[in-house]
Design a protein around this motif. Sequence first.
Motif, short mmCIF file in Angstrom:
data_model
loop_
_atom_site.label_atom_id
_atom_site.label_comp_id
_atom_site.label_asym_id
_atom_site.label_seq_id
_atom_site.Cartn_x
_atom_site.Cartn_y
_atom_site.Cartn_z
N LEU A 313 -4.33 26.12 37.86
CA LEU A 313 -5.19 24.93 37.82
C LEU A 313 -4.42 23.71 37.33
O LEU A 313 -4.67 22.59 37.78
CB LEU A 313 -6.40 25.18 36.92
N ALA A 314 -3.46 23.93 36.42
CA ALA A 314 -2.68 22.81 35.91
C ALA A 314 -1.86 22.15 37.02
O ALA A 314 -1.61 20.94 36.97
CB ALA A 314 -1.76 23.28 34.79
N ALA A 315 -1.46 22.94 38.01
CA ALA A 315 -0.67 22.39 39.12
C ALA A 315 -1.46 21.35 39.90
O ALA A 315 -0.89 20.47 40.54
CB ALA A 315 -0.23 23.52 40.05
N ASP A 316 -2.78 21.44 39.81
CA ASP A 316 -3.66 20.50 40.53
C ASP A 316 -4.27 19.47 39.58
O ASP A 316 -5.12 18.67 39.98
CB ASP A 316 -4.78 21.31 41.22
N ALA A 317 -3.82 19.47 38.32
CA ALA A 317 -4.48 18.65 37.31
C ALA A 317 -4.37 17.16 37.57
O ALA A 317 -5.21 16.38 37.10
CB ALA A 317 -3.91 18.97 35.93
N GLY A 318 -3.37 16.74 38.34
CA GLY A 318 -3.22 15.32 38.62
C GLY A 318 -4.41 14.71 39.31
O GLY A 318 -4.63 13.50 39.23
N SER A 319 -5.22 15.56 39.96
CA SER A 319 -6.39 15.05 40.68
C SER A 319 -7.61 14.88 39.78
O SER A 319 -8.57 14.24 40.18
CB SER A 319 -6.73 15.99 41.84
N TRP A 320 -7.56 15.45 38.58
CA TRP A 320 -8.74 15.36 37.71
C TRP A 320 -8.41 15.09 36.23
O TRP A 320 -9.31 15.04 35.40
CB TRP A 320 -9.59 16.62 37.80
N LEU A 321 -7.13 14.89 35.91
CA LEU A 321 -6.75 14.69 34.52
C LEU A 321 -5.75 13.54 34.38
O LEU A 321 -4.71 13.53 35.04
CB LEU A 321 -6.13 15.98 33.97
N ASP A 322 -6.08 12.59 33.51
CA ASP A 322 -5.17 11.51 33.14
C ASP A 322 -4.75 11.73 31.69
O ASP A 322 -5.60 11.71 30.78
CB ASP A 322 -5.84 10.15 33.27
N VAL A 323 -3.46 11.97 31.46
CA VAL A 323 -2.97 12.22 30.11
C VAL A 323 -2.74 10.90 29.38
O VAL A 323 -2.06 10.00 29.89
CB VAL A 323 -1.67 13.04 30.14
N ARG A 324 -3.31 10.78 28.19
CA ARG A 324 -3.14 9.61 27.34
C ARG A 324 -2.38 10.03 26.08
O ARG A 324 -2.82 10.93 25.36
CB ARG A 324 -4.50 9.01 26.95
N VAL A 325 -1.26 9.39 25.83
CA VAL A 325 -0.42 9.74 24.68
C VAL A 325 -0.57 8.68 23.59
O VAL A 325 -0.45 7.48 23.86
CB VAL A 325 1.06 9.86 25.10
N HIS A 326 -0.83 9.14 22.37
CA HIS A 326 -1.01 8.26 21.21
C HIS A 326 0.04 8.62 20.16
O HIS A 326 0.29 9.80 19.92
CB HIS A 326 -2.41 8.42 20.61
N ASN A 327 0.61 7.62 19.54
CA ASN A 327 1.70 7.87 18.61
C ASN A 327 1.24 7.79 17.16
O ASN A 327 0.68 6.78 16.72
CB ASN A 327 2.83 6.83 18.84
N GLY A 328 1.44 8.89 16.43
CA GLY A 328 1.14 8.91 15.01
C GLY A 328 -0.21 9.53 14.68
O GLY A 328 -1.18 9.35 15.41
N ILE A 329 -0.27 10.25 13.58
CA ILE A 329 -1.50 10.93 13.20
C ILE A 329 -2.62 9.94 12.90
O ILE A 329 -3.81 10.26 13.01
CB ILE A 329 -1.25 11.89 12.01
N GLY A 330 -2.25 8.72 12.55
CA GLY A 330 -3.26 7.70 12.29
C GLY A 330 -4.09 7.37 13.51
O GLY A 330 -5.23 6.88 13.39
N GLU A 331 -3.55 7.64 14.72
CA GLU A 331 -4.28 7.38 15.96
C GLU A 331 -5.30 8.48 16.26
O GLU A 331 -6.16 8.32 17.13
CB GLU A 331 -3.30 7.27 17.13
N ALA A 332 -5.18 9.60 15.57
CA ALA A 332 -6.03 10.76 15.88
C ALA A 332 -7.50 10.52 15.56
O ALA A 332 -8.38 11.02 16.25
CB ALA A 332 -5.52 11.99 15.13
N ALA A 333 -7.77 9.74 14.50
CA ALA A 333 -9.15 9.55 14.07
C ALA A 333 -10.01 8.92 15.15
O ALA A 333 -11.13 9.40 15.44
CB ALA A 333 -9.20 8.71 12.80
N ALA A 334 -9.53 7.86 15.79
CA ALA A 334 -10.31 7.18 16.81
C ALA A 334 -10.53 8.06 18.03
O ALA A 334 -11.62 8.07 18.61
CB ALA A 334 -9.62 5.87 17.23
N VAL A 335 -9.50 8.81 18.41
CA VAL A 335 -9.63 9.71 19.56
C VAL A 335 -10.65 10.80 19.26
O VAL A 335 -11.54 11.09 20.07
CB VAL A 335 -8.26 10.35 19.92
N TYR A 336 -10.53 11.41 18.09
CA TYR A 336 -11.46 12.47 17.69
C TYR A 336 -12.90 11.95 17.65
O TYR A 336 -13.83 12.62 18.12
CB TYR A 336 -11.05 13.03 16.33
N THR A 337 -13.09 10.75 17.10
CA THR A 337 -14.43 10.17 17.01
C THR A 337 -15.04 9.97 18.39
O THR A 337 -16.22 10.25 18.62
CB THR A 337 -14.40 8.83 16.24
#
Length: 354
Positions: A313-337
Amino acid sequence: MQRLLTDHKIITKTQLEDVTPDACGAGQVRLKLESFALTANNVTYAASGFAIGYWHFFPTGIEGQGLVPVWGTAEVTESNFDDLPVGTRLYGFYPLAEELVITAQADGHGGFVDAAAHRAELPAVYNRYTPVRRGEASEDHMRALLQPLLATSYLLFDWLMDNDRFGAEQIIIGSASSKTGLGLCKYLAEPAERDYKIIGLTSERNRSFVEDLGACDQVLTYDEIDQLPKRSSVYVDMSGNAAVKADVHSTLGAHLKHSSAVGISHWDQFNPQNAVEGVKPQFFFAPAQIAKRREEWGPGVMEKQITQAWKRLAADAGSWLDVRVHNGIGEAAAVYTALADGSANPREGHIITL
């Protein structure tokens, strides 16, 4: 060392904390996280932290405050265990923090476990750490995002087939836009010849996303539950939304042969005491299906099937998944919320790099 604490009772309430790193004792290794994923799965971990035991993996020492577990990759930066030299990279279950010290023990299959006393009675699948090579960062990201979720999806598929779908003619997936939900839809759609229908339930906002997956025979929004075909059914609930579950049960009545509770992505609508008509919902615990297959097939067989399945399924993930990369643990709070309050885009998969 920084870590993101989460309130046990108000799981959207977080705080970043600086702490002194734990000492690395005899037989222990220090693991510095490189990256980890944040998904609705982590919200389920927090929402069911005591019911299933997720708060017990990484004790904080602070009353009422926990560390949400995450899946990711870390590097050994200090080692008192010969089989894990400095520089080894391990994929596995980590706290939402920058470091973890584990009491290392070889598992006999090329991997390692944290043999710390407080983890001894917890599900073994979460205590294992697998060595991984250093390749493209995208490999780490996709593994952390999809392996845990699609592994659960595949185990659900295997469990349904193992139980002959409880005799149902249709399988209804609640919160079909979630990664675990869409994975199950896709696995259910794989057999060339199948004698069951796949129905996805989702919000109006996510309807087109689920329809575009092309895995469901029918997609209904939560306010269209009364349109469910009256035929023998299984309901697989990823959301934990008590009102939705009650509507499915009352609409289908005796046609509902089994009701399975998997996730709590709609944690704020979760009410385990809410009575429903017909069959009693039963919790699906993925490690139990793994343990069953290990006993039947021997160690390693199910794990290979899971790996093949999620990579398929990961081989086809480009059709349904956009990866967003955030730098630093401080960014985790907003994503988790955003994941916890339901405002996150289902197409996006979030990675925190450290």
